[in-house]
Design a protein around this motif. Structure first.
Motif, PDB file in Angstrom:
ATOM      1  N   LEU A   1       0.807  -1.217   0.000  1.00  0.00           N
ATOM      2  CA  LEU A   1       0.000   0.000   0.000  1.00  0.00           C
ATOM      3  C   LEU A   1       0.840   1.268   0.000  1.00  0.00           C
ATOM      4  O   LEU A   1       0.325   2.355  -0.288  1.00  0.00           O
ATOM      5  N   ARG A   2       2.123   1.126   0.305  1.00  0.00           N
ATOM      6  CA  ARG A   2       2.986   2.318   0.401  1.00  0.00           C
ATOM      7  C   ARG A   2       2.928   3.150  -0.871  1.00  0.00           C
ATOM      8  O   ARG A   2       3.046   2.623  -1.978  1.00  0.00           O
ATOM      9  N   GLY A   3       2.747   4.461  -0.691  1.00  0.00           N
ATOM     10  CA  GLY A   3       2.779   5.390  -1.810  1.00  0.00           C
ATOM     11  C   GLY A   3       1.491   5.477  -2.603  1.00  0.00           C
ATOM     12  O   GLY A   3       1.393   6.283  -3.533  1.00  0.00           O
TER      13      GLY A   3
ATOM     14  N   GLU B   1     -17.868  -4.528   3.673  1.00  0.00           N
ATOM     15  CA  GLU B   1     -18.007  -5.237   4.943  1.00  0.00           C
ATOM     16  C   GLU B   1     -16.675  -5.316   5.691  1.00  0.00           C
ATOM     17  O   GLU B   1     -16.625  -5.147   6.910  1.00  0.00           O
ATOM     18  N   SER B   2     -15.591  -5.572   4.979  1.00  0.00           N
ATOM     19  CA  SER B   2     -14.276  -5.683   5.610  1.00  0.00           C
ATOM     20  C   SER B   2     -13.834  -4.353   6.198  1.00  0.00           C
ATOM     21  O   SER B   2     -13.291  -4.298   7.313  1.00  0.00           O
ATOM     22  N   LEU B   3     -14.070  -3.276   5.468  1.00  0.00           N
ATOM     23  CA  LEU B   3     -13.672  -1.967   5.959  1.00  0.00           C
ATOM     24  C   LEU B   3     -14.486  -1.551   7.176  1.00  0.00           C
ATOM     25  O   LEU B   3     -13.978  -0.902   8.091  1.00  0.00           O
ATOM     26  N   PHE B   4     -15.752  -1.944   7.209  1.00  0.00           N
ATOM     27  CA  PHE B   4     -16.547  -1.672   8.403  1.00  0.00           C
ATOM     28  C   PHE B   4     -15.997  -2.449   9.593  1.00  0.00           C
ATOM     29  O   PHE B   4     -15.839  -1.908  10.690  1.00  0.00           O
ATOM     30  N   LEU B   5     -15.693  -3.711   9.388  1.00  0.00           N
ATOM     31  CA  LEU B   5     -15.169  -4.534  10.469  1.00  0.00           C
ATOM     32  C   LEU B   5     -13.850  -3.980  10.986  1.00  0.00           C
ATOM     33  O   LEU B   5     -13.555  -4.046  12.187  1.00  0.00           O
ATOM     34  N   ALA B   6     -13.052  -3.407  10.080  1.00  0.00           N
ATOM     35  CA  ALA B   6     -11.752  -2.829  10.463  1.00  0.00           C
ATOM     36  C   ALA B   6     -11.876  -1.386  10.938  1.00  0.00           C
ATOM     37  O   ALA B   6     -10.869  -0.797  11.361  1.00  0.00           O
ATOM     38  N   ARG B   7     -13.071  -0.797  10.863  1.00  0.00           N
ATOM     39  CA  ARG B   7     -13.321   0.585  11.268  1.00  0.00           C
ATOM     40  C   ARG B   7     -12.485   1.576  10.460  1.00  0.00           C
ATOM     41  O   ARG B   7     -11.925   2.539  10.984  1.00  0.00           O
ATOM     42  N   ILE B   8     -12.395   1.327   9.142  1.00  0.00           N
ATOM     43  CA  ILE B   8     -11.623   2.184   8.246  1.00  0.00           C
ATOM     44  C   ILE B   8     -12.569   2.851   7.259  1.00  0.00           C
ATOM     45  O   ILE B   8     -13.397   2.179   6.627  1.00  0.00           O
ATOM     46  N   ASN B   9     -12.463   4.159   7.116  1.00  0.00           N
ATOM     47  CA  ASN B   9     -13.279   4.881   6.165  1.00  0.00           C
ATOM     48  C   ASN B   9     -12.891   4.457   4.744  1.00  0.00           C
ATOM     49  O   ASN B   9     -11.694   4.449   4.409  1.00  0.00           O
ATOM     50  N   PRO B  10     -13.844   4.130   3.906  1.00  0.00           N
ATOM     51  CA  PRO B  10     -13.507   3.647   2.554  1.00  0.00           C
ATOM     52  C   PRO B  10     -12.816   4.680   1.691  1.00  0.00           C
ATOM     53  O   PRO B  10     -12.177   4.322   0.693  1.00  0.00           O
ATOM     54  N   ARG B  11     -12.883   5.976   2.062  1.00  0.00           N
ATOM     55  CA  ARG B  11     -12.242   7.028   1.269  1.00  0.00           C
ATOM     56  C   ARG B  11     -10.815   7.323   1.730  1.00  0.00           C
ATOM     57  O   ARG B  11     -10.120   8.136   1.109  1.00  0.00           O
ATOM     58  N   THR B  12     -10.362   6.653   2.776  1.00  0.00           N
ATOM     59  CA  THR B  12      -9.012   6.876   3.290  1.00  0.00           C
ATOM     60  C   THR B  12      -7.971   6.494   2.240  1.00  0.00           C
ATOM     61  O   THR B  12      -8.088   5.453   1.582  1.00  0.00           O
ATOM     62  N   ALA B  13      -6.955   7.328   2.074  1.00  0.00           N
ATOM     63  CA  ALA B  13      -5.881   7.019   1.124  1.00  0.00           C
ATOM     64  C   ALA B  13      -5.188   5.729   1.543  1.00  0.00           C
ATOM     65  O   ALA B  13      -4.791   5.568   2.705  1.00  0.00           O
TER      66      ALA B  13
ATOM     67  N   GLY C   1      -2.285   4.463   1.045  1.00  0.00           N
ATOM     68  CA  GLY C   1      -0.914   4.581   1.525  1.00  0.00           C
ATOM     69  C   GLY C   1      -0.776   5.196   2.900  1.00  0.00           C
ATOM     70  O   GLY C   1       0.321   5.191   3.467  1.00  0.00           O
ATOM     71  N   SER C   2      -1.873   5.714   3.448  1.00  0.00           N
ATOM     72  CA  SER C   2      -1.801   6.348   4.764  1.00  0.00           C
ATOM     73  C   SER C   2      -2.052   5.369   5.907  1.00  0.00           C
ATOM     74  O   SER C   2      -1.897   5.732   7.070  1.00  0.00           O
TER      75      SER C   2
END
Length: 275
Positions: A151-153, A178-190, A192-193
């Motif tokens: 994911l880097r860069g 579903e995976s991003l919800f389970l991981a509590r990650i916003n789907p618009r997050t870059a 590489g961040s």
């Protein structure tokens, strides 16, 4: 679109019947798929024994001694077993006939494919459709460090990065949400961040989501049926966010939000997935 759990459920279903059996005939009723079904495919495989049924990403691989049939279910297709004397339905475009079993490829939109890779051309994973696919999500090499390094860069949104399939295969639109919800990650997050810690959480979330879907036989896509002709049951009962726009989050009761990313619908909780 049938995703990895649906395709793997189909693979398991056909493998129990096809493996070790001689294919009596392969009949093409409509060759105009995403790519035309080869004219000589019936003569190439009829009378030959199926050695195994595999999968790479969303592609089914029916392996013979002299090559591999590559099957894709398209946007809404299915490969199902039917009774020997059942009448073929509209949009049944290809048929595999064994002594005591028949399988029909049903594909109303004709976005699927049935191709042939001759063993003389090398391993099937070198085929152009398969060669650039990412790692399988249940491969031991799919680790948090692998995901972090890949994911880097990358400035693209993490949801779109997962859908691309060049890092990890099989995480399609439903299971990515579903995976991003389970991981509590916003789907618009870059992409590489994401930190190493968040990559660890996401890796586990992807595997858990796909494992649970496999255990339940895949999702209830509107047109999806498994190899026995029965619909899946997982997301009819257990989806946390997918197609639940406006409904309360299971964790915080905040209404689930729907956005469009790359012409595909994304569902997420704006509170639980703030970043």
């Amino acid at each position: 679109m049938p995703e990895l759990p649906e395709v793997e459920t189909t693979r398991r279903g056909i493998a129990t019947i096809m493996t070790g059996k001689v294919l009596q005939n392969f009949v093409v009723y409509e060759s105009r798929m995403r790519w035309p079904i080869p004219d000589d495919l019936a003569t190439t495989i009829a009378g030959r024994r199926v050695l195994s049924c595999g999968r790479r990403g969303k592609y089914l691989l029916i392996n013979f001694e002299h090559g591999t049939q590559i099957v894709h279910l398209g946007m809404s297709g299915s490969l199902r077993r039917v009774p020997v004397h059942e009448t073929r339905r509209k949009h049944d475009h290809a048929e595999w006939i064994f002594e005591e079993a028949r399988f029909l490829l049903h594909d109303p939109r004709r976005f699927g494919a049935v191709l042939w890779h001759d063993a003389a051309r090398g391993p099937v994973d070198k085929h152009p459709l398969l060669a650039k696919l990412g790692i399988e999500p249940f491969d031991t090499q799919f680790t948090p460090d692998y995901l972090y390094q890949r994911l880097r860069g990358r400035t693209q949104a993490i949801k779109q990065t997962l859908l691309a399939g060049d890092i990890v295969v099989g995480v399609g639109n439903i299971y990515a949400s579903e995976s991003l919800f389970l991981a509590r990650i916003n789907p618009r997050t870059a992409a590489g961040s994401l930190s190493r810690a968040r990559c660890q959480t996401l890796t586990q979330a992807i595997q858990d989501t796909l494992h649970n879907a496999l255990e339940s036989g895949g999702s209830t896509l509107r047109d999806y049926v498994n190899a026995t002709g029965e619909p899946g049951a997982y997301f009819a009962l257990h989806s946390a966010v997918y197609e639940k726009s406006g409904q309360p989050c299971l964790l915080c009761a905040t209404p689930i939000k729907r956005i469009i990313q790359g012409q595909r619908a994304t569902y997420y909780c704006p509170k639980c997935q703030r970043r």
